[in-house]
Design a protein around this motif. Structure first.
Motif, PDB file in Angstrom:
ATOM      1  N   THR A 168      16.725 115.138  -9.826  1.00 43.67           N
ATOM      2  CA  THR A 168      16.085 113.902  -8.832  1.00 43.67           C
ATOM      3  C   THR A 168      17.409 113.413  -8.183  1.00 43.67           C
ATOM      4  O   THR A 168      17.099 113.114  -6.876  1.00 43.67           O
ATOM      5  CB  THR A 168      15.257 113.090  -9.638  1.00 43.67           C
ATOM      6  OG1 THR A 168      14.377 113.800 -10.518  1.00 43.67           O
ATOM      7  CG2 THR A 168      14.602 112.275  -8.739  1.00 43.67           C
ATOM      8  N   THR A 194       9.790 109.007  -7.009  1.00 39.44           N
ATOM      9  CA  THR A 194      10.806 108.208  -7.191  1.00 39.44           C
ATOM     10  C   THR A 194      10.998 106.638  -6.739  1.00 39.44           C
ATOM     11  O   THR A 194      11.263 105.741  -7.122  1.00 39.44           O
ATOM     12  CB  THR A 194      12.215 109.099  -6.742  1.00 39.44           C
ATOM     13  OG1 THR A 194      11.779 110.217  -7.567  1.00 39.44           O
ATOM     14  CG2 THR A 194      13.345 108.321  -7.270  1.00 39.44           C
ATOM     15  N   GLY A 242       9.652 113.094  -9.097  1.00 36.30           N
ATOM     16  CA  GLY A 242      10.797 113.296 -10.071  1.00 36.30           C
ATOM     17  C   GLY A 242      10.768 114.613 -10.598  1.00 36.30           C
ATOM     18  O   GLY A 242       9.865 115.415 -10.712  1.00 36.30           O
ATOM     19  N   TRP A 297      11.640 102.999  -8.329  1.00 36.70           N
ATOM     20  CA  TRP A 297      12.662 102.219  -8.160  1.00 36.70           C
ATOM     21  C   TRP A 297      12.219 100.950  -7.331  1.00 36.70           C
ATOM     22  O   TRP A 297      12.783  99.773  -7.785  1.00 36.70           O
ATOM     23  CB  TRP A 297      13.487 102.848  -6.940  1.00 36.70           C
ATOM     24  CG  TRP A 297      14.462 104.002  -7.338  1.00 36.70           C
ATOM     25  CD1 TRP A 297      14.119 104.632  -8.259  1.00 36.70           C
ATOM     26  CD2 TRP A 297      15.509 104.471  -6.534  1.00 36.70           C
ATOM     27  NE1 TRP A 297      15.308 105.525  -8.696  1.00 36.70           N
ATOM     28  CE2 TRP A 297      15.922 105.481  -7.398  1.00 36.70           C
ATOM     29  CE3 TRP A 297      16.399 104.505  -5.392  1.00 36.70           C
ATOM     30  CZ2 TRP A 297      17.150 106.452  -6.815  1.00 36.70           C
ATOM     31  CZ3 TRP A 297      17.092 105.118  -4.879  1.00 36.70           C
ATOM     32  CH2 TRP A 297      17.625 106.150  -5.756  1.00 36.70           C
ATOM     33  N   ASN A 319      16.013 108.505 -14.251  1.00 42.86           N
ATOM     34  CA  ASN A 319      15.884 109.828 -13.749  1.00 42.86           C
ATOM     35  C   ASN A 319      16.478 111.076 -13.873  1.00 42.86           C
ATOM     36  O   ASN A 319      17.604 110.963 -14.559  1.00 42.86           O
ATOM     37  CB  ASN A 319      16.352 109.338 -11.967  1.00 42.86           C
ATOM     38  CG  ASN A 319      15.127 108.611 -11.155  1.00 42.86           C
ATOM     39  OD1 ASN A 319      15.733 107.639 -10.569  1.00 42.86           O
ATOM     40  ND2 ASN A 319      14.115 109.268 -11.142  1.00 42.86           N
TER      41      ASN A 319
END
Ligand SMILES: Cc1cc2nc3c(=O)[nH]c(=O)nc-3n(C[C@H](O)[C@H](O)[C@H](O)COP(=O)(O)O)c2cc1C
Ligand code: SF4
Ligand code: FES
Lengths: 398, 173
Positions: free
Chosen positions: A205, A53, A45, A57, A201
């Protein structure tokens, strides 16, 4: 495409990635493969905390409750940071591409872009981009012909509060409450906007997500360091000849960066905004990366004649103003530190009291509820550590 | 507040609330709209908003007072916000602040008696490479100098008919 982002050491990425290219390539993959690609890219990030990231997710994708939300944090309130403004102005499509890829990966049906009130002049521009994307089928129903892939984005305006950049405060604000951070866990990936799984986010990013799918995971990972892959945008201001937004690979030394921007004679730099640390000249060979000197990309350069006590004062003033007031260490601690800096100026702060203040700062770092209170004393402490003689030797004003 | 103005306020509030079926999430958009149009959020407006959203007026008050762009007190039609944070301080925001106070005839946190101008400090507004920076409503001004803000203020004043400075008002009273 023309851009105001600068660099003399490497190619500029965002200007070389066409809108929707990353999105189309990502949408050809399965949802699992999208997340795997982000995992493999080692993208972390860009909002400051550096959380992987792909992991974020994955957690949200594993949740079964719907609807889910894919949110973009465009609150950019950290002093000295302005790269997100440049991205939103010049490359908004990359950000929406990234949001849409994320939505596909986690199964989100609605997106929100939380834009800080100070960037009100970007609101219409972003609404126009969203409208255009709806028209061209990049937002809306059955995106890119994928049946059942429905995703739309709304732009939500902030109302002027730095703490709303903290992800749980941002959610509170989106829901119509005071921007007071929540306890974590539960994390937003489990219980976020309206109690539903939400990924939040940073603007940058998301733009990198689009670039990773456009140019490839290998390309991205070939830059930077082991723990900090890829390039990063740096917002550079203060005492240097060429301030602005720069793109450099992670791992660049402070000295090299200062050479690029014409700030070689600096006596110190503030890395990571007001909540970051002050790096003195003796440490200019250190590297800007998550494993050495971490940063959300803000660098403020201090020339040889700057008064470091005044800098500590300005930073603490900011935190006194922006503390949400919800928890005691931060609400009361920041004014105490600020008062201490004023006493240092007046020459009335004893060493005994200064040690008490250091103890208070350590307490704030462990006992505050959110990142604001946990980091607000970092600059103060690092200035004391490196510039103690400069800060201490003041004559009492009698 | 005039009756007609109250009707207009109700319409404005309902128009936004209805977009979300009067969901709580429309509170900040409503407050932003009311502040933008009426320059302040009085107790009548807070009660009306609370009524429409089905929440207690104190909740409206607590949210409005949290955020710097939707503070309840009435401001001028032109809200000047000068950045006081780190990079702008290094670039010399102090002399710009002095000049602004002199030209507007008010101090920070004040509004001119005719409610045209107000002046306040703001925290970093993301223009740090071009400081000192300031916002006037939603327009951003950068690389300010005392001379430059003087011209900006004069330009705004010339667009305002019948603007009275605080000093002029005091002389009359
Ligand atoms: C006080 C505070 C302010 C923050 N402000 C921002 C901000 O303005 N923009 C941002 O992207 N992240 C900000 N963050 C970090 C967010 O909480 C969150 O970690 C981030 O948006 C996650 O996105 P990323 O993983 O893409 O970096 C802030 C955190 C704290 C504690
Ligand atoms: S640390 Fe500060 S900003 Fe964070 S919750 Fe506590 S009082 Fe609020
Ligand atoms: S410090 Fe003034 S705009 Fe950032």
């Amino acid at each position: 495409m023309s851009t105001s982002i600068k660099s003399s050491t490497n190619e500029l990425t965002f200007a070389s990635v066409p809108a929707a290219d990353g999105l189309n390539k990502a949408l050809a993959l399965s949802r699992v493969d999208i997340i795997d690609a982000i995992h493999e890219s080692k993208l972390k990030g860009r909002g400051g905390a550096g959380f992987p990231t792909g992991t974020k997710w994955n957690l949200a994708a594993a949740e079964t409750r719907t609807p889910k939300y894919m949110i973009c944090n465009a609150d950019e309130g950290e002093p000295g940071t302005f790269k997100d403004r440049v991205i939103l102005t010049e490359f908004p499509d990359l950000v929406f591409d990234g949001m849409t890829i994320g939505a596909r990966a986690i199964g989100a049906s609605l997106g929100l872009l939380y834009l800080r009130a100070e960037y009100g002049y970007l609101h219409e521009h972003l609404e126009n981009v969203v409208a255009r994307r709806r028209k061209t089928g990049l937002l809306g129903r059955d995106i890119a012909g994928i049946e059942g892939f429905n995703y739309d984005v709304l732009i939500a305006m902030g109302a002027g509060a730095y703490v709303c950049g903290e992800e749980t405060a941002l959610i509170e604000s989106l829901e119509g409450f005071r921007g007071e951070p929540r306890n974590r866990p539960p994390f937003p990936v489990v219980s976020g906007f309206l109690g539903r799984p939400s990924v939040i986010n940073n603007v940058e990013t998301l733009a990198w997500v689009a670039c990773i799918f456009s140019k490839g995971v290998e390309w991205f990972r070939s830059y930077g360091t082991g723990a900090s892959a890829g390039h990063k945008l740096f917002s550079i201001s203060g005492d240097c000849e060429h301030p602005g937004v720069y793109e450099f690979p992670f791992g660049i030394t402070v000295a090299k960066l200062l050479k690029e921007v014409g700030g070689e004679d600096a006596k110190a730099v503030q890395v990571g905004g007001a909540s970051g640390r002050c790096v003195p000249r003796s440490e200019f060979e250190r590297r800007l990366a998550f494993e050495d000197v971490p940063t959300g990309g803000s660098i403020v350069v201090f020339g040889p004649d700057r008064d470091m006590r005044a800098i500590a004062h300005n930073i603490l003033d900011f935190f006194v103003d922006e503390s949400c007031g919800q928890c005691t260490p931060c609400r009361l601690g920041n004014p105490k530190l600020l008062q201490g800096v004023e006493m240092l100026q007046e020459g009335t702060c004893s060493l005994q009291y200064l040690n008490d203040l250091k103890g208070l700062a350590r307490t704030m770092q462990v006992a505050s509820k959110c990142g604001l209170g946990q980091t607000s004393s970092v600059a103060f402490m690092s200035i004391l550590e490196h510039f103690e003689n400069e800060v201490l030797g003041r004559k009492p004003l009698l | 507040m005039l009756i007609t103005e109250r009707d207009r306020l109700r319409e404005d509030v309902l128009a936004i609330a209805e977009l979300t079926d009067c969901h709580r999430a429309s509170l900040i958009p409503i407050l932003r709209k009311v502040k933008e149009k009426y320059r302040g959020i009085d107790t009548y407006a807070m009660q009306l908003i609370a009524d429409v959203l089905g929440i207690h007026p104190v909740e409206v008050y607590s949210v409005a007072t949290f955020y710097s762009f939707i503070q309840p007190q009435t401001q001028g039609r032109l809200a000047f916000r000068l950045c006081r944070t780190l990079s702008c301080e290094l670039e010399g925001k102090e002399s710009v602040a002095e000049q602004l106070q002199r030209d507007l005839g008010i101090g920070f946190g004040e509004t001119t008696p005719d409610q045209v101008f107000s002046l306040e400090w703001a925290n970093c507004m993301g223009m740090c490479d071009q400081g000192p920076a300031m916002l006037v409503n939603e327009t951003v001004y950068t690389q300010l100098t005392p001379g430059k803000v003087h011209d900006i203020v004069e330009e705004y004043k010339s667009q305002q008919e019948g603007h009275v400075t605080k000093r002029q008002a005091e002389r009359v009273l």
